[in-house]
Design a protein around this motif. Sequence first.
Motif, short mmCIF file in Angstrom:
data_model
loop_
_atom_site.label_atom_id
_atom_site.label_comp_id
_atom_site.label_asym_id
_atom_site.label_seq_id
_atom_site.Cartn_x
_atom_site.Cartn_y
_atom_site.Cartn_z
N TYR A 162 -11.02 27.30 17.77
CA TYR A 162 -10.64 26.83 16.44
C TYR A 162 -10.73 27.96 15.45
O TYR A 162 -11.76 28.63 15.33
CB TYR A 162 -11.56 25.68 16.02
CG TYR A 162 -11.27 25.15 14.64
CD1 TYR A 162 -10.04 24.57 14.34
CD2 TYR A 162 -12.23 25.22 13.64
CE1 TYR A 162 -9.77 24.07 13.08
CE2 TYR A 162 -11.98 24.71 12.38
CZ TYR A 162 -10.75 24.15 12.10
OH TYR A 162 -10.49 23.67 10.84
N LYS A 163 -9.65 28.18 14.71
CA LYS A 163 -9.57 29.28 13.74
C LYS A 163 -9.52 28.80 12.31
O LYS A 163 -9.60 29.61 11.38
CB LYS A 163 -8.32 30.13 14.03
CG LYS A 163 -8.35 30.87 15.36
CD LYS A 163 -9.35 31.99 15.33
CE LYS A 163 -9.29 32.84 16.57
NZ LYS A 163 -10.21 34.00 16.53
N GLY A 164 -9.35 27.50 12.10
CA GLY A 164 -9.22 26.97 10.75
C GLY A 164 -7.78 26.98 10.30
O GLY A 164 -6.88 27.47 10.99
N SER A 252 -13.45 24.28 38.68
CA SER A 252 -13.72 25.03 37.45
C SER A 252 -15.03 24.59 36.81
O SER A 252 -15.50 23.47 37.04
CB SER A 252 -12.60 24.82 36.42
OG SER A 252 -11.40 25.45 36.79
N ILE A 253 -15.59 25.48 36.00
CA ILE A 253 -16.64 25.11 35.05
C ILE A 253 -15.96 25.03 33.68
O ILE A 253 -15.25 25.96 33.28
CB ILE A 253 -17.76 26.15 34.99
CG1 ILE A 253 -18.51 26.23 36.33
CG2 ILE A 253 -18.75 25.82 33.87
CD1 ILE A 253 -19.62 27.27 36.32
N LEU A 254 -16.17 23.92 32.99
CA LEU A 254 -15.61 23.75 31.65
C LEU A 254 -16.75 23.83 30.63
O LEU A 254 -17.71 23.07 30.71
CB LEU A 254 -14.90 22.41 31.53
CG LEU A 254 -13.94 22.30 30.34
CD1 LEU A 254 -12.68 23.14 30.60
CD2 LEU A 254 -13.55 20.84 30.09
N LEU A 255 -16.63 24.75 29.69
CA LEU A 255 -17.59 24.91 28.60
C LEU A 255 -16.95 24.42 27.30
O LEU A 255 -15.81 24.78 27.00
CB LEU A 255 -17.99 26.38 28.44
CG LEU A 255 -18.48 27.13 29.67
CD1 LEU A 255 -18.80 28.58 29.31
CD2 LEU A 255 -19.70 26.47 30.27
N VAL A 256 -17.68 23.61 26.55
CA VAL A 256 -17.18 23.06 25.29
C VAL A 256 -18.26 23.14 24.23
O VAL A 256 -19.44 22.91 24.53
CB VAL A 256 -16.75 21.58 25.45
CG1 VAL A 256 -16.12 21.06 24.16
CG2 VAL A 256 -15.80 21.39 26.63
N TYR A 257 -17.89 23.50 23.01
CA TYR A 257 -18.83 23.38 21.89
C TYR A 257 -18.06 23.08 20.61
O TYR A 257 -16.83 23.24 20.55
CB TYR A 257 -19.69 24.64 21.73
CG TYR A 257 -19.00 25.87 21.18
CD1 TYR A 257 -19.01 26.14 19.80
CD2 TYR A 257 -18.35 26.76 22.02
CE1 TYR A 257 -18.40 27.27 19.30
CE2 TYR A 257 -17.74 27.89 21.53
CZ TYR A 257 -17.76 28.15 20.16
OH TYR A 257 -17.13 29.28 19.64
N GLU A 258 -18.76 22.61 19.59
CA GLU A 258 -18.13 22.24 18.32
C GLU A 258 -17.65 23.49 17.59
O GLU A 258 -18.44 24.35 17.22
CB GLU A 258 -19.10 21.45 17.44
CG GLU A 258 -18.54 21.06 16.08
CD GLU A 258 -17.24 20.28 16.20
OE1 GLU A 258 -16.22 20.77 15.66
OE2 GLU A 258 -17.24 19.20 16.82
N GLY A 259 -16.33 23.57 17.39
CA GLY A 259 -15.73 24.76 16.80
C GLY A 259 -15.74 24.79 15.28
O GLY A 259 -15.57 25.86 14.68
N ASP A 260 -15.91 23.65 14.64
CA ASP A 260 -15.98 23.59 13.19
C ASP A 260 -17.43 23.86 12.77
O ASP A 260 -18.33 23.09 13.09
CB ASP A 260 -15.53 22.21 12.71
CG ASP A 260 -15.48 22.09 11.20
OD1 ASP A 260 -16.52 22.30 10.56
OD2 ASP A 260 -14.40 21.77 10.67
#
Length: 331
Positions: A162-164, A252-260
């Motif tokens: 996420y870049k905004g 696969s390994i899926l990595l996720v985190y809050e981008g905002d």
Amino acid sequence: MATKTFDASKLQAFGNAAAGHDGVLSDETGAVVVKPCTEAEITFYESVTVSHPDLVPYLPTYMGQLSLSANESAVPAVESGTIQTADGTVERLHGKKLATELHIVLENITHGFKKPNVLDLKLGAQLWDDAAKPEKRARLDAVSNVTTSGSLGFRIAGMRTYKGTPVPDIPEELKEFVEVDKEGGYWVYNKMYGRKFSATDVTEGFDTYVFPGSKTEAEHDRAREVLAYFLGEVKDILEVFEGKESRMYSASILLVYEGDVEEYAKTKQTLRSAQPEEDDDDDNLPQLAAVKMIDFAHATWTPGQGPDENALKGIRSTAKILKELLDKAQD
């Protein structure tokens, strides 16, 4: 068993995938992913539920299978249930149509995040299973030999950050690897992005993932926290799969985190203020980050053949890189 009704006419293209095949769908709520699958993948998920419950926390929740056919628009879907559409087709990514076929229904790992940043790491130096034809083996071996798949046992298969808004322009040197999602505010990195890295510089890809912005103090703190979480989860995944006799080609390994960044801070505050008695129901709490193993189209159990060193090498390499980045972020 709880029954859930899916209206196939309202299934829509899933927009948060970092990699993988076209044709992945989601329901109106966004809580589930409906994706084309093989019988082997369904068998693997069902066997995990029955015989390998220690793996359950590290995989998306399995909700059953669907068969998209041509009789009804919506029916109750339970494990091994069916779903029919009026015309036998639904929209897939890029505006193409998905023919009737078997689908698997899984928890959407990115659900509940406002702006999920997603990294997909494809595991293994050998990417084909025993059923693969010689030409496919040769093609995948060629990819492995010139990428970190061969040297480290994994490669970056895709990434969304996420870049905004407005979304910043893509630098010239990245234009062949990145597309802009203007509506979502994302840079979307294609599969060729991960292929350009070697074992000596692949950390750059991870750094881009955990530091997608200008490295403000808030972003630095977030990176340190999510790296610590990722490392802990990947180590747990490594430990549990070291005790399994399986082969999981192209998992696969899926990595996720809050981008905002603001939402990340808000979620942290929500989690801090949660009362102890509420903590028993984690499903109702927001998430800062998540790590799951996904993509088991070519997964089987192999009793007597030992652990899957092909996949484990990639998990170990991932843990090593996460540890290096965490040490750097803590300096």
